[in-house]
Design a protein around this motif. Sequence first.
Motif, PDB file in Angstrom:
ATOM      1  N   TYR A 254       0.841  -1.204   0.000  1.00  0.00           N
ATOM      2  CA  TYR A 254       0.000   0.000   0.000  1.00  0.00           C
ATOM      3  C   TYR A 254       0.870   1.245   0.000  1.00  0.00           C
ATOM      4  O   TYR A 254       1.901   1.307   0.688  1.00  0.00           O
ATOM      5  N   GLU A 258      -0.716   7.914  -2.773  1.00  0.00           N
ATOM      6  CA  GLU A 258      -1.713   7.863  -3.851  1.00  0.00           C
ATOM      7  C   GLU A 258      -2.900   6.965  -3.487  1.00  0.00           C
ATOM      8  O   GLU A 258      -3.756   6.713  -4.335  1.00  0.00           O
ATOM      9  N   GLN A 259      -2.917   6.476  -2.251  1.00  0.00           N
ATOM     10  CA  GLN A 259      -3.926   5.491  -1.831  1.00  0.00           C
ATOM     11  C   GLN A 259      -3.996   4.353  -2.856  1.00  0.00           C
ATOM     12  O   GLN A 259      -5.073   3.928  -3.281  1.00  0.00           O
ATOM     13  N   CYS A 260      -2.814   3.877  -3.209  1.00  0.00           N
ATOM     14  CA  CYS A 260      -2.677   2.837  -4.225  1.00  0.00           C
ATOM     15  C   CYS A 260      -2.401   1.494  -3.565  1.00  0.00           C
ATOM     16  O   CYS A 260      -1.573   1.399  -2.650  1.00  0.00           O
ATOM     17  N   GLN A 275      -7.035   1.485  -6.840  1.00  0.00           N
ATOM     18  CA  GLN A 275      -7.177   2.740  -6.115  1.00  0.00           C
ATOM     19  C   GLN A 275      -8.166   2.508  -4.978  1.00  0.00           C
ATOM     20  O   GLN A 275      -9.264   1.982  -5.202  1.00  0.00           O
ATOM     21  N   ASP A 277     -10.811   3.894  -2.924  1.00  0.00           N
ATOM     22  CA  ASP A 277     -11.765   5.001  -2.891  1.00  0.00           C
ATOM     23  C   ASP A 277     -12.444   4.977  -1.516  1.00  0.00           C
ATOM     24  O   ASP A 277     -13.409   4.248  -1.294  1.00  0.00           O
ATOM     25  N   HIS A 285     -10.067  -0.901  -9.851  1.00  0.00           N
ATOM     26  CA  HIS A 285      -8.929  -1.438 -10.597  1.00  0.00           C
ATOM     27  C   HIS A 285      -8.419  -0.391 -11.571  1.00  0.00           C
ATOM     28  O   HIS A 285      -9.176   0.158 -12.379  1.00  0.00           O
ATOM     29  N   ARG A 286      -7.121  -0.091 -11.492  1.00  0.00           N
ATOM     30  CA  ARG A 286      -6.529   0.934 -12.341  1.00  0.00           C
ATOM     31  C   ARG A 286      -5.659   0.379 -13.462  1.00  0.00           C
ATOM     32  O   ARG A 286      -5.696   0.861 -14.585  1.00  0.00           O
ATOM     33  N   GLY A 325      -0.806   9.603 -14.352  1.00  0.00           N
ATOM     34  CA  GLY A 325      -1.842   8.648 -13.960  1.00  0.00           C
ATOM     35  C   GLY A 325      -1.624   7.236 -14.451  1.00  0.00           C
ATOM     36  O   GLY A 325      -2.451   6.357 -14.178  1.00  0.00           O
ATOM     37  N   TRP A 327       1.092   3.973 -14.542  1.00  0.00           N
ATOM     38  CA  TRP A 327       2.322   3.439 -13.963  1.00  0.00           C
ATOM     39  C   TRP A 327       3.197   2.836 -15.056  1.00  0.00           C
ATOM     40  O   TRP A 327       2.714   2.103 -15.922  1.00  0.00           O
TER      41      TRP A 327
END
Length: 416
Positions: A254, A258-260, A275, A277, A285-286, A325, A327
Amino acid sequence: MASSVGLALCGEALVVRGGSRLLATSTSSSDGDSLFTYDCSTAQKKTQEQEQKGEDGQPGDKGSDTILASTFSKSGSYFALTDDSKRLILFRTKPWQCLSVRTVVRRCTALTFTASEEKVLVADKSGDVYSFSVPEPHGGGKLELGHLSMLLDVAVSPDDRFVLTADRDEKIRVSWATAPHSIESFCLGHTEFVSRIFVVPDHPELLLSSSGDRTLRLWEYRSGRELHCCHLSGLQEPAEPWSDQRFAASRIAYWPREQCVALLCDRLPVVFLFQLDTARRQLVHRQQLSFQHRVWDAAFEESRGLWVLQDCQEAPLVLCRPVDGHWQSDGDSAEVERLSAVLRGNWAMLEGSAGTDGGFSSLYKATCDNMTTYLKRKEERLQQQLERKRRRDPPPGHNGPAKRAKAGEEPQGCSS
């Protein structure tokens, strides 16, 4: 169960472990010459009596010294590991120094420090959690709680009020730290073993969990309420060669910045990025990062991004950063090349552990279809009975062996 190859980061301190060895260095070029190595095969051994009889009074067995689990404390001031020889080894990291080698009752599967860094908790294969003092590095362990099933992970809440444990029987248990027999809640929903649990540090009421059922779930753990479930099978590309394989989610990382959330899967060359939320209480899902080689482990560095350790001697480390935005790997980083060179010089410790998969494949429960087995055996018995009946009662007109003639009587059709 942790893999024997692993990566850990805290601040700028980076640790890579493989087999019985660990290697600690810094991601900062200013500390680039600092390198600490430790080999568990040279650590303090058990006494002859302990080798013959384990700490639990049962006959002991000699381990392989392979590191099974390891972790940093919250501040990064301490590092602890457990190995296959049933030892808990505690280090101070500033500077690196081995503080103690203690014996645990059974082989451990996971460990964590309390937020206060007063204790290190170790979970073992029998389902128990023991605590060991950090300020008193030679003190013995204290039994805190137990499950009826093998434990696969242990975590604590950021305020040290709760101990969270995950087991092979699909359960996540939330217990009071001061009275572990008092259970606050269960988080139930996984359909296979729970491989990892992670309390979100900047949202301490939330818990992430992964499982052999190929899901990543978000919980409000004090109430045991499931907030969201991501099915990884729905995120896979059909063209991927591993898309129809059974696999377990094996590592959660974690990045608060970026709260990723990064999710690794056992033996696969991919990393799933989500991400968190928090407003909608869900995971989005990013991206899916794909690699040419199997990913062993991954960890976030606050100032840089995601470090990925992969099964490739030429490029063992990959640094991924978010750019607009999206990776992508930072292939031109001098720090990546410097650290990769260190690992190439110590590749034997990783290569010797390359065949291990962390043991997740052995944790799936065998399915038992009693009806199919019963019907198959019944059909076999009926066929055997019919065959015996045919041999005993041949059909009319069958040229079988002639009946035995009565004494003094010749069979009909025989000439005198």
